[in-house]
Design a protein around this motif. Structure first.
Motif, PDB file in Angstrom:
ATOM      1  N   PHE A  26       0.832  -1.207   0.000  1.00  0.00           N
ATOM      2  CA  PHE A  26       0.000   0.000   0.000  1.00  0.00           C
ATOM      3  C   PHE A  26       0.863   1.253   0.000  1.00  0.00           C
ATOM      4  CE2 PHE A  26      -2.522  -3.347   1.908  1.00  0.00           C
ATOM      5  CZ  PHE A  26      -3.715  -3.219   1.208  1.00  0.00           C
ATOM      6  N   GLU A  27       0.331   2.297  -0.601  1.00  0.00           N
ATOM      7  CA  GLU A  27       0.991   3.606  -0.559  1.00  0.00           C
ATOM      8  C   GLU A  27       1.028   4.107   0.878  1.00  0.00           C
ATOM      9  OE1 GLU A  27       3.098   6.776  -1.829  1.00  0.00           O
ATOM     10  OE2 GLU A  27       2.481   5.098  -3.089  1.00  0.00           O
ATOM     11  N   SER A  28      -0.081   3.930   1.571  1.00  0.00           N
ATOM     12  CA  SER A  28      -0.138   4.279   2.994  1.00  0.00           C
ATOM     13  C   SER A  28      -1.126   3.355   3.688  1.00  0.00           C
ATOM     14  CB  SER A  28      -0.529   5.742   3.202  1.00  0.00           C
ATOM     15  OG  SER A  28      -1.864   5.963   2.803  1.00  0.00           O
ATOM     16  N   LEU A  29      -0.908   3.213   4.969  1.00  0.00           N
ATOM     17  CA  LEU A  29      -1.742   2.378   5.814  1.00  0.00           C
ATOM     18  C   LEU A  29      -1.772   3.055   7.168  1.00  0.00           C
ATOM     19  CD1 LEU A  29      -1.450  -1.453   6.125  1.00  0.00           C
ATOM     20  CD2 LEU A  29      -1.604  -0.016   8.136  1.00  0.00           C
ATOM     21  N   SER A  40      -8.974   1.477  10.138  1.00  0.00           N
ATOM     22  CA  SER A  40      -7.762   1.582   9.351  1.00  0.00           C
ATOM     23  C   SER A  40      -8.116   1.976   7.922  1.00  0.00           C
ATOM     24  CB  SER A  40      -7.013   0.249   9.343  1.00  0.00           C
ATOM     25  OG  SER A  40      -5.794   0.366   8.648  1.00  0.00           O
ATOM     26  N   THR A  41      -7.332   2.891   7.389  1.00  0.00           N
ATOM     27  CA  THR A  41      -7.472   3.279   5.985  1.00  0.00           C
ATOM     28  C   THR A  41      -6.233   2.803   5.250  1.00  0.00           C
ATOM     29  OG1 THR A  41      -8.758   5.226   6.595  1.00  0.00           O
ATOM     30  CG2 THR A  41      -7.794   5.195   4.385  1.00  0.00           C
ATOM     31  N   GLU A  82      -8.827   3.939  -1.861  1.00  0.00           N
ATOM     32  CA  GLU A  82      -8.829   3.752  -0.419  1.00  0.00           C
ATOM     33  C   GLU A  82      -9.787   2.645  -0.016  1.00  0.00           C
ATOM     34  OE1 GLU A  82      -9.660   7.348   1.725  1.00  0.00           O
ATOM     35  OE2 GLU A  82      -7.660   8.151   1.340  1.00  0.00           O
ATOM     36  N   ILE A  83      -9.367   1.866   0.955  1.00  0.00           N
ATOM     37  CA  ILE A  83     -10.193   0.831   1.560  1.00  0.00           C
ATOM     38  C   ILE A  83     -10.188   1.099   3.054  1.00  0.00           C
ATOM     39  CG2 ILE A  83     -10.452  -1.646   1.985  1.00  0.00           C
ATOM     40  CD1 ILE A  83      -8.606  -2.072  -0.493  1.00  0.00           C
ATOM     41  N   GLY A 135     -13.533  -6.349   9.166  1.00  0.00           N
ATOM     42  CA  GLY A 135     -14.588  -6.122   8.192  1.00  0.00           C
ATOM     43  C   GLY A 135     -14.323  -4.851   7.431  1.00  0.00           C
ATOM     44  N   GLN A 136     -14.860  -4.747   6.220  1.00  0.00           N
ATOM     45  CA  GLN A 136     -14.711  -3.510   5.475  1.00  0.00           C
ATOM     46  C   GLN A 136     -15.650  -2.469   6.064  1.00  0.00           C
ATOM     47  OE1 GLN A 136     -15.041  -3.956   1.212  1.00  0.00           O
ATOM     48  NE2 GLN A 136     -12.844  -4.250   1.095  1.00  0.00           N
ATOM     49  N   GLY A 137     -15.184  -1.230   6.087  1.00  0.00           N
ATOM     50  CA  GLY A 137     -15.943  -0.133   6.656  1.00  0.00           C
ATOM     51  C   GLY A 137     -15.304   0.376   7.916  1.00  0.00           C
TER      52      GLY A 137
END
Length: 123
Positions: free
Chosen positions: A59-62, A84-85, A93-94, A118-120
Motif C-alpha cells: 500500500f501507498e499508505s496504511l 484503518s485506511t 482507499e479501503i 470487516g470492510q468499513g
C-alpha cells in the motif's frame, strides 16, 4: 520498562503507521502467536516484522486509528478497537475495522487475538 499499553500503541502507531520497522526488535517477543478463531500461527520476530513490511509495501499508505484502548488490570493484556485506511498505489482507499487483544510480557508482544476484520468503519 514500557507499559503494555505503550507497547501496543507503539506497535500500531509507530511500527505500522510510521513504518518504523526497527521497533520490531524492541516490542515483539522472540515468538508471537497470532490467534484467530479455530487456529493460531506462531511467528518468529523476523517473520512478524516481515509481515508488517510486506503488508505496508503493498500500500501507498496504511493508517491505524485507535478508537479505544483498554489496558487490563493484569498489566499484560490490552484491547484495541481500530479503524484503518489503506491507500493503494493507484490512490484507491479501503477502510477496515476490527478489535484485537494483545498480551505483552516484559515489554514485548507475545500474543495477538484477532477475530478478523470487516470492510468499513466503526459507527
Amino acid at each position: 520498562m514500557r507499559t503494555a499499553r505503550e507497547v501496543v500503541e507503539l506497535y500500531n502507531l509507530e511500527l505500522w503507521n510510521n513504518r518504523r520497522y526497527d521497533l520490531a526488535d524492541e516490542i515483539i517477543a522472540d515468538t508471537m502467536i497470532r490467534h484467530e478463531v479455530g487456529e493460531s500461527h506462531t511467528l518468529t520476530r523476523a517473520q512478524a516484522r516481515k509481515r508488517v513490511e510486506d503488508t505496508c509495501a503493498a500500500f501507498e499508505s496504511l493508517t491505524f486509528v485507535l478508537n479505544t484502548v483498554i489496558a487490563g488490570d493484569d498489566g499484560q493484556h490490552v484491547a484495541i478497537v481500530y479503524d484503518s485506511t489503506l491507500t493503494s498505489h493507484d490512490g484507491n482507499e479501503i477502510q477496515i475495522a476490527s478489535i484485537e487483544v494483545f498480551k505483552v510480557v516484559d515489554g514485548r508482544i507475545t500474543d495477538v487475538w484477532n477475530c478478523g476484520y470487516g470492510q468499513g468503519a466503526w459507527h
